[in-house]
Design a protein around this motif. Structure first.
Motif, short mmCIF file in Angstrom:
data_model
loop_
_atom_site.label_atom_id
_atom_site.label_comp_id
_atom_site.label_asym_id
_atom_site.label_seq_id
_atom_site.Cartn_x
_atom_site.Cartn_y
_atom_site.Cartn_z
N HIS A 6 -8.98 2.70 2.76
CA HIS A 6 -9.14 1.55 3.99
C HIS A 6 -10.01 0.72 3.50
CE1 HIS A 6 -5.72 2.83 5.95
NE2 HIS A 6 -6.07 3.92 6.39
N GLY A 7 -10.55 0.38 1.90
CA GLY A 7 -11.36 -0.43 1.58
C GLY A 7 -12.68 -0.95 2.24
N GLN A 8 -13.40 0.19 2.73
CA GLN A 8 -14.74 -0.24 3.48
C GLN A 8 -15.56 -0.82 2.56
OE1 GLN A 8 -13.06 2.50 3.49
NE2 GLN A 8 -12.98 3.51 5.35
N THR A 9 -15.47 -0.28 1.23
CA THR A 9 -16.61 -1.08 0.38
C THR A 9 -16.14 -2.20 -0.54
OG1 THR A 9 -15.92 0.40 -1.46
CG2 THR A 9 -17.84 1.04 0.14
N ARG A 10 -14.63 -2.51 -0.22
CA ARG A 10 -13.80 -3.41 -0.77
C ARG A 10 -14.03 -4.84 -0.65
NH1 ARG A 10 -8.31 -1.71 -0.66
NH2 ARG A 10 -8.45 -3.24 1.04
N PRO A 44 -10.66 -5.37 6.92
CA PRO A 44 -10.86 -4.00 6.94
C PRO A 44 -10.74 -3.46 8.38
CG PRO A 44 -12.64 -4.96 5.57
CD PRO A 44 -12.03 -6.11 6.20
N SER A 45 -11.02 -4.14 9.35
CA SER A 45 -11.02 -3.71 10.72
C SER A 45 -9.43 -3.67 11.18
CB SER A 45 -11.74 -4.29 11.92
OG SER A 45 -11.35 -5.88 11.65
N VAL A 46 -8.61 -4.51 10.74
CA VAL A 46 -7.25 -4.61 10.92
C VAL A 46 -6.64 -3.60 10.11
CG1 VAL A 46 -5.00 -5.93 11.20
CG2 VAL A 46 -7.45 -6.75 11.97
N GLU A 47 -6.87 -3.55 8.74
CA GLU A 47 -6.32 -2.91 7.92
C GLU A 47 -6.26 -1.18 8.24
OE1 GLU A 47 -8.09 -1.82 4.16
OE2 GLU A 47 -6.22 -2.06 2.88
N LYS A 48 -7.48 -0.93 8.83
CA LYS A 48 -7.66 0.44 9.44
C LYS A 48 -6.59 0.80 10.37
CE LYS A 48 -12.28 0.85 9.52
NZ LYS A 48 -13.47 0.51 10.18
N MET A 49 -5.93 0.03 11.03
CA MET A 49 -4.90 0.31 12.01
C MET A 49 -3.39 0.79 11.20
SD MET A 49 -5.73 -2.22 15.09
CE MET A 49 -5.20 -3.57 14.16
N GLU A 50 -3.22 0.04 10.10
CA GLU A 50 -2.01 0.29 9.49
C GLU A 50 -2.09 1.34 8.20
OE1 GLU A 50 0.47 -1.77 10.45
OE2 GLU A 50 1.77 -0.81 9.09
N GLU A 51 -1.11 2.15 7.99
CA GLU A 51 -1.06 2.89 6.86
C GLU A 51 -0.44 2.16 5.78
OE1 GLU A 51 -0.69 7.32 6.34
OE2 GLU A 51 0.24 7.02 8.34
N VAL A 52 -1.18 1.74 4.86
CA VAL A 52 -0.47 1.04 3.78
C VAL A 52 0.27 1.66 2.56
CG1 VAL A 52 -1.84 -0.85 4.36
CG2 VAL A 52 -2.73 0.35 2.63
N GLY A 53 1.02 1.16 1.78
CA GLY A 53 1.31 1.80 0.59
C GLY A 53 2.38 2.90 0.60
#
Ligand SMILES: Nc1nc2c(c(=O)[nH]1)N[C@H]1C(S)=C(S)[C@@H](COP(=O)(O)OP(=O)(O)OC[C@H]3O[C@@H](n4cnc5c(=O)[nH]c(N)nc54)[C@H](O)[C@@H]3O)O[C@H]1N2
Ligand SMILES: Nc1nc2c(c(=O)[nH]1)N[C@H]1C(S)=C(S)[C@@H](COP(=O)(O)OP(=O)(O)OC[C@H]3O[C@@H](n4cnc5c(=O)[nH]c(N)nc54)[C@H](O)[C@@H]3O)O[C@H]1N2
Ligand code: SF4
Ligand SMILES: [Mo]
Length: 734
Positions: free
Chosen positions: A83-87, A634-643
């Motif tokens: 979920h890209g925290q450091t990205r 990141p805060s929105v991406e966390k809500m979605e399971e990607v890939g």
């Protein structure tokens, strides 16, 4: 100092929410839905509720930038982070900060050079739904490109097939207002992911259900909406025209149609009767995968449980036959006469009611001044083909704003090949370093809706809104209006329209002959925030088919002001004949079936030629993103399971694929790696995956490597939901 500013969400979403932004000492500190807005009702979707993260993201583009490295996807530190925290999506080495003056000079110089060498049509604007606000989506930019004599962009990536299908029957883009859904007793969500894409309709549906209404969902994917429906009907992708014809077959055969409404307000019923006769439930069942008893039951219930309403959404028209499918569905309320009832009818879009003064906003006459004729039109869906093969003249300059084609455009590999051309001069005006900025020569920083003022229409309700500026632009960001105004000056365009202020442009937008805007001016919008279109005005025979009905018509209507909007209760359709055209002479003249034509999609597993790629893929939108927007937050991406690749257990087993395995998904156009999810959301033969930034995905590829540039039957739209693929195991989960 603390203040609360009224704004409106400009994202590409039917809900067009009223938004309240709290600003303390110049910084936005809170965002909430406007409780006074009758459709927003005080709440926002999950993604925009986190909008402060987006506005103040460290990844914003804040200054003009010039490329110094090679064009191409920026490698991301992808290794960390599901979920890209450091990205970060901010590129590292490729860019050099420059001033606005330098950037504008460089753009003007290149555009002039291209014009001299190849003609002005070698320049192509490329914009879509980044903002739908009236000024920033289509005003100063259009004036600029018209005066320049640039190629015109046919903005067909989303909705044209449906619009053409709808208008071929009712002649205009209006429909049942969301508030009326509360009064329905039978609601069909047809290709309509209400929880994901249109969440502000949901409370009205819930209200109706509390009073006993039934919600039916027709969708090949078991959406969140389907999961909480009273009846879910999975349908084979691209077969909706057949289902609608089958329903009409039953309704006509069993005399469940409204003969009086049909005889007064429709044209071509006898032709429709003949066409529908060709679609008995047995035949419909074979195509749609829906059982014969269910088809009959659906038709009977729809025609007899009243009022019944259809929320059809654009998912239905992203298939090869999507225009005709929308046309067939639109006929249903025309033969049952449900347009007469509060809580009846159909909604695809409400946008046709707003009727701002587009000619003055966009000034197409400037193009005629410059070229002596309209400039050529280029379909945005075909960007890959256009950049790689178009001649006479080739596209040499590209200006992208409010769009992320390197993520959202079909046939991604071809798009990227085109964008990589060293001889293509590309400018991208953006809020973030997206997939597309990676291929830009110049990147310009864009404001968010917090940072500029605009006017907001809607395609899901009937309230016009003022979106006030809440905070000063961050960094050196400029709005689309300001950017094109500055560029016009650099190009030496002297027309007075390039000097108009935002307020002047709003006044122009509102100075339209549309009677629904009577009594609505800027001062009123500034004061009230949102204003309901003027359905009470004098002209019940306006072009938009206005015919107000007193709200007392419904017993539950006490809480609502003015009238219900019942556009077609008295017929009064927007077609040339004034009737609902079940037979369309215009379609016949185009060589199409004047009633309804069902052409099975070539990208369908039912096409015998498709045997190498037997799975139909729905290349869908994510519930928590907005197309590609929000993917990088990141805060929105966390809500979605990607890939994920969602696949049925039978199809997974046949390929020795288990839940959690990495799979290769491929067809002739490309391939991607996704993680298999076997959870019953799709039926056998169908797989689904959702849109995400390419450069945040493995190998910088997203699902659009698999989609095609093939166009729909009507409207030349994109066919994101007619895609055949094959899947194989890539790496088993450990
Ligand atoms: N959360 C969120 N909201 C959005 C967007 C987003 O990306 N995310 N995008 C915005 C945009 S640009 C638009 S245009 C609107 C679109 O809103 P919708 O029109 O609702 O768009 P889609 O999600 O494309 O399609 C709706 C449903 O149609 C289904 N579908 C696909 N093929 C078929 C078919 O052949 N037949 C039937 N019956 N159903 C089918 C899909 O599975 C999907 O669940 O939403 C807007 N709102
Ligand atoms: N596979 C697949 N592909 C799809 C779809 C799908 O369902 N599946 N949906 C299709 C549909 S329906 C649509 S509408 C298109 C949408 O395609 P786009 O309109 O390109 O949509 P977004 O991905 O939202 O990208 C909009 C970009 O505009 C930027 N932006 C926002 N506001 C502004 C502004 O004020 N000024 C400027 N200059 N930039 C701004 C945002 O940061 C964002 O990067 O995608 C299509 N692509
Ligand atoms: S994206 Fe749609 S639901 Fe979310 S705040 Fe904007 S208009 Fe409302
Ligand atoms: Mo869209």
């Amino acid at each position: 100092m603390k203040k609360v500013v009224h704004a409106a969400c400009p994202h590409d979403c039917p809900d067009a929410c009223g938004v309240l932004i709290t600003v303390e000492d110049g910084r936005a500190t809170k965002i909430q839905g406007d409780p006074a807005h009758p459709v927003t009702r005080g709440f926002l979707c999950a993604k925009v509720a986190k909008y402060l993260d987006r506005v103040y993201s460290p990844d914003r583009v804040l200054y003009p930038m010039r490329r110094v490295g090679a064009k191409g996807a920026e490698p991301q530190p992808r290794s960390v982070a599901p979920h890209g925290q450091t990205r970060t999506s901010v590129p590292t080495q490729t860019w050099q900060r420059i001033s606005w003056d330098e950037a504008l000079d460089e753009i003007a110089e290149n555009f002039k050079k291209i014009t001299v060498e190849f003609g002005s049509e070698a320049i192509l604007p490329y914009s879509y739904g980044g903002t739908l606000a009236a000024l920033n989506s289509a005003s100063m930019d259009r004036r600029f490109f018209h005066r320049l004599g640039a190629s015109q962009l046919a903005r067909n990536i989303c909705s044209n097939a449906g619009e053409e299908g709808l208008k071929s029957v009712i002649g205009t883009q209006v429909g049942t207002e969301p508030e009326q859904f509360a009064h329905s007793r039978y609601i069909i969500a047809w290709a309509s992911n209400i929880h994901g894409n249109n969440v502000h309709l949901w409370p009205f549906i819930e209200e109706a259900r509390r009073k006993g209404a039934k919600l039916v969902v027709i969708d090949p994917y078991r959406t969140r909406t389907a999961a909480c429906a009273d009846w879910y009907l999975p349908i084979n992708p691209g077969t909706d025209a057949v289902l609608a014809l089958g329903m009409m077959h039953v309704i006509i055969e069993e005399n469940l149609y409204d003969a009086d409404y049909v005889s007064h307000h429709t044209l071509g019923f006898e032709e429709l009767r003949k066409k529908a006769a060709e679609y008995p439930p047995e035949r419909v069942s074979k195509w749609t995968g829906i059982s014969i008893p269910d088809i009959v039951k659906l038709a009977r219930e729809y025609a007899t449980i009243r009022p019944s309403v259809i929320r059809v959404n654009y998912g239905v028209q992203r298939s090869e036959g999507g225009g005709m499918a929308t046309r067939a569905i639109t006929m249903l309320p025309c033969i049952t006469g449900s347009w007469k009832e509060v809580g009846g009818g159909l909604q695809l879009s409400t946008s046709g009611a707003f009727g701002l003064n587009q000619d003055e906003l966009k000034r197409p006459d400037l193009m005629i001044d410059t070229l002596g004729r309209p400039a050529r039109k280029i379909n945005m869906v075909e960007l890959g083909k256009v950049l790689n093969t178009l001649t006479g003249p080739p596209v040499k300059g590209l200006f992208v704003y409010g769009s992320n084609p390197a993520a959202v455009c079909p046939n991604h590999n071809e798009v990227v090949r085109g964008l990589s051309r060293p001889d293509l001069f590309t400018v991208v005006h953006e809020q973030f370093f997206t997939d597309t900025t990676d291929y830009a020569d110049i990147v310009l920083p864009a404001t968010t809706f917090f940072e500029h003022k605009d006017l907001q229409t809607s395609y899901g309700h009937y309230y016009l809104q003022m979106s006030d500026q809440a905070i000063e632009p961050l960094g050196e960001c400029r709005s689309n209006v300001e950017t094109f105004r500055a560029l016009a000056q650099r190009m030496g365009f002297e027309d007075a329209c390039f000097r108009e202020s935002v307020d002047e442009m709003m006044d122009i937008a509102l100075s339209s002959r549309n009677p629904l805007l009577d009594g609505i001016d800027r001062a009123r919008l500034e004061k009230e925030g949102h204003v309901r279109l003027n359905f009470g005005s004098k002209n019940s025979n306006g072009a938009t088919g206005v015919s107000p009905v007193p709200r007392e018509a419904s017993p539950e209507s006490q809480s609502m002001d003015s009238e219900f909007f019942m556009p077609f209760a008295p017929g009064n359709f927007g077609t040339a004949s004034g009737k609902a055209e079940l037979y369309s002479e215009a379609l016949r003249l185009q060589g199409l079936d004047p009633v309804v034509e069902f052409t099975p999609p070539t990208e369908s597993r039912h096409n015998p030629a498709a045997k190498n790629f037997p799975l139909e893929m729905l290349a869908r939108k994510a519930d928590n993103f907005l197309n590609s927007t929000f993917s990088n937050l990141p805060s929105v991406e966390k809500m979605e399971e990607v890939g994920l690749l969602e696949i049925n257990s039978a199809d997974a087993e046949a390929r020795q694929v288990k839940d959690g395995d990495k799979v290769r998904v491929f067809n002739r156009r490309g391939e991607i790696t996704l993680t298999a999810r076997v959870d019953g959301k799709v039926q056998r033969g169908v797989v689904s995956a959702s849109l995400y930034w390419a450069k945040l995905s493995p190998n910088s590829k997203n699902i659009n490597v698999l989609t095609s540039e093939k166009l729909t039957d009507l409207g030349n739209s994109a066919t994101f939901y007619s895609v055949l693929v094959e899947v194989e195991l890539f790496q088993a989960a450990s």
